[in-house]
Design a protein around this motif. Structure first.
Motif, PDB file in Angstrom:
ATOM      1  N   VAL A 228       0.757  -1.319   0.118  1.00 64.42           N
ATOM      2  CA  VAL A 228       0.019  -0.026  -0.036  1.00 64.42           C
ATOM      3  C   VAL A 228       0.782   1.308   0.019  1.00 64.42           C
ATOM      4  N   CYS A 229       1.878   1.203   0.770  1.00 62.62           N
ATOM      5  CA  CYS A 229       2.802   2.483   0.734  1.00 62.62           C
ATOM      6  C   CYS A 229       3.532   2.634  -0.411  1.00 62.62           C
TER       7      CYS A 229
ATOM      8  N   PHE B 144       0.788   4.261  -3.083  1.00 63.37           N
ATOM      9  CA  PHE B 144       0.236   5.412  -2.754  1.00 63.37           C
ATOM     10  C   PHE B 144       1.538   6.413  -2.667  1.00 63.37           C
TER      11      PHE B 144
ATOM     12  N   LEU C 207      -2.383  12.514   5.424  1.00 62.61           N
ATOM     13  CA  LEU C 207      -2.809  12.352   4.151  1.00 62.61           C
ATOM     14  C   LEU C 207      -3.292  13.678   3.427  1.00 62.61           C
TER      15      LEU C 207
ATOM     16  N   ARG D  10       1.048  16.354  -3.995  1.00 60.00           N
ATOM     17  CA  ARG D  10       0.734  15.742  -5.313  1.00 60.00           C
ATOM     18  C   ARG D  10       0.041  16.794  -6.171  1.00 60.00           C
TER      19      ARG D  10
ATOM     20  N   ASP E 114       1.847   7.583  -8.815  1.00 58.66           N
ATOM     21  CA  ASP E 114       1.191   6.807  -7.573  1.00 58.66           C
ATOM     22  C   ASP E 114      -0.300   7.044  -7.653  1.00 58.66           C
ATOM     23  N   LEU E 115      -0.909   6.542  -6.612  1.00 60.27           N
ATOM     24  CA  LEU E 115      -2.544   6.371  -6.813  1.00 60.27           C
ATOM     25  C   LEU E 115      -3.161   7.681  -6.400  1.00 60.27           C
ATOM     26  N   ILE E 116      -2.487   8.389  -5.345  1.00 62.63           N
ATOM     27  CA  ILE E 116      -2.864   9.539  -4.974  1.00 62.63           C
ATOM     28  C   ILE E 116      -2.886  10.665  -6.034  1.00 62.63           C
TER      29      ILE E 116
ATOM     30  N   CYS F 257      -9.130   8.363  -0.371  1.00 60.54           N
ATOM     31  CA  CYS F 257      -7.521   8.046  -0.106  1.00 60.54           C
ATOM     32  C   CYS F 257      -7.625   7.033   1.114  1.00 60.54           C
TER      33      CYS F 257
ATOM     34  N   ILE G 193      -6.593   3.128   1.289  1.00 60.76           N
ATOM     35  CA  ILE G 193      -5.252   2.562   2.287  1.00 60.76           C
ATOM     36  C   ILE G 193      -5.545   1.798   3.089  1.00 60.76           C
TER      37      ILE G 193
END
Length: 417
Positions: free
Chosen positions: A169-170, A173, A211, A218, A225-227, A249, A253
């Motif tokens: 996950v890290c 993201f 977050l 971002r 990345d997903l974010i 998010c 996560i």
């Protein structure tokens, strides 16, 4: 609900079931160790069962599959909170966590759910998940190397299975390496919500603040990345609010952490209890993809999901009334002989395996493919690299008390390289 630890939303002690009370039987120590005979009895005697507390228990595959796609059964957290409160449920442990989850797609109904799900789907694609495979393999190999170096035994959950999804996950993201110990600490605190509400709420606040900082970063400096993908989707669509972006998010996560951990744990335990199937997988590693689906079916992590009746409906000859709670037992459906041949048999070559372990319909688990990918790599590599893998003490295994989830407290294993 997420933090309710007994059936029916009340904290009653698990004791002998009253005669005819099928729901109470699921709270006994025997059912905690092995709920599947109890599900079989419910399917035979009363597959759409109404408990003395007025809560419905659905255990047949056909009924649950239909219910998961029926919009008259609501997943809205405000509606669910009212339903629990009306039945005397303890809502203290839900507080801040429920407030946060109430704004995400997993806890909303159409049309809000469809909008949020569509936007998340654009960012969380199958291609993005598959691109993680090489990184998952590196993480799995590193964790096995560390376990082997530490000695001839390990707790599979603590030393391996719980560490893998956090690492994945890290990476997904784009969370910096330096921040990962703190993120892991927050995750541990979320899992102890019912033990210390104040500390858990403080951890949630800190996590949200963290977050929010990543999202702001971002926006100025997007990455792969997903974010960044969610931020881009928000900019393109314009309908995802800042609070919805943060909540999306948050849930993406957090949601897959425990599920992935125990999919691996339950799967490895099932293989060790069925040495013929373990030998079959060792002889043919190409079986792993179908094997993971069979392991997910055989001992389902999410045993049940909860819905609230938003409009009167008929299921299995019974009328469910508006405002009532319904527990949809995925674990029971996955052992339904009307749907699966020899359902109590673990068969890694099973075909047509349309299990409901990750749900069905509008709320099908978005993170299911990622959980399965991690389990494929993890279980396949453990079987290949640790040929002497065995249980240390079968009799010492303990299951967590929440009957809606099938999770071991620990899984001590010994092995040789």
């Amino acid at each position: 609900m997420t933090s309710t630890d007994t059936l029916g939303g009340t904290r009653e002690a698990a004791g002998p079931a009253r005669p005819g009370d099928l729901a109470a039987a699921l709270l006994t120590p025997e059912a905690r160790r092995d709920p599947y005979p109890f599900y079989a009895r419910m399917r035979r005697e009363d597959p759409v069962h109404r408990s003395p507390q007025g809560i419905w228990y659905l255990t047949r595959y056909a009924d649950v599959e239909a219910a998961l796609g029926d919009l008259r059964l609501s997943n809205d957290r405000d509606r669910m909170t009212r339903a629990y409160s009306a039945r005397g449920g303890d809502l203290k442990a839900l507080s801040r966590f429920t407030e946060r989850l109430g704004r995400v797609m997993t806890n909303t109904d159409p049309p809000a759910h469809a909008r949020l799900r569509k936007l998340a789907n654009k960012a969380f694609t199958a291609r993005r998940v598959e691109a993680l495979r090489a990184g998952v393999q590196r993480s799995v190999d590193r964790l096995i190397d560390e376990a082997v170096a530490a000695g001839p035994a390990m707790d599979l959950l603590e030393d391996f299975a719980s560490r893998l999804p956090m690492s994945v996950v890290c990476e997904l993201f784009g969370i910096p390496d330096a921040d990962r110990p703190q993120v892991k600490s927050w995750f541990r605190r979320f899992g102890r919500l019912s033990e210390d509400i104040a500390k858990s709420e403080a951890a949630i606040d800190q996590y949200e603040e963290y977050l929010s900082g990543l999202i702001r970063q971002r926006r100025h400096t997007p990455g792969d990345d997903l974010i960044s993908a969610l931020v881009a989707t928000q900019s393109q669509d314009g309908r995802l609010t800042d609070s919805e972006l943060l909540a999306t998010c948050f849930i993406l996560i957090t949601a897959g952490d425990e599920t992935t951990t125990h999919l691996i744990g339950n799967g490895v335990l099932a293989l060790l209890r069925h040495p013929d199937q373990l030998a079959r997988l060792r002889a043919d590693p190409g079986l792993i993809r179908g094997a993971v689906d069979e392991l997910a079916r055989y001992d389902t992590v999410t045993q049940a999901v909860v819905r609230v009746v938003a409009e009167d409906l008929r299921i299995g000859g019974q009328t469910l009334r508006e405002g009532e709670l319904a527990y949809l037992f995925l674990g029971a459906t996955n052992r339904d002989p009307e749907r699966f041949d020899h359902p109590d048999r673990l068969d890694l070559t099973r075909t047509g395996n349309r299990h409901l372990s990750f749900g069905h319909g509008p709320h099908f688990c978005l993170g299911g493919p990622l959980a399965k990918l991690q389990a494929e790599v993890a279980v396949g590599t453990l079987v290949r690299r640790l040929p002497g893998l065995r249980l240390c003490d079968e009799a010492a295994l303990e299951w967590r008390p929440n009957p809606l989830q099938r999770r071991l407290t620990a899984l001590p294993l010994a092995y040789r390289v």
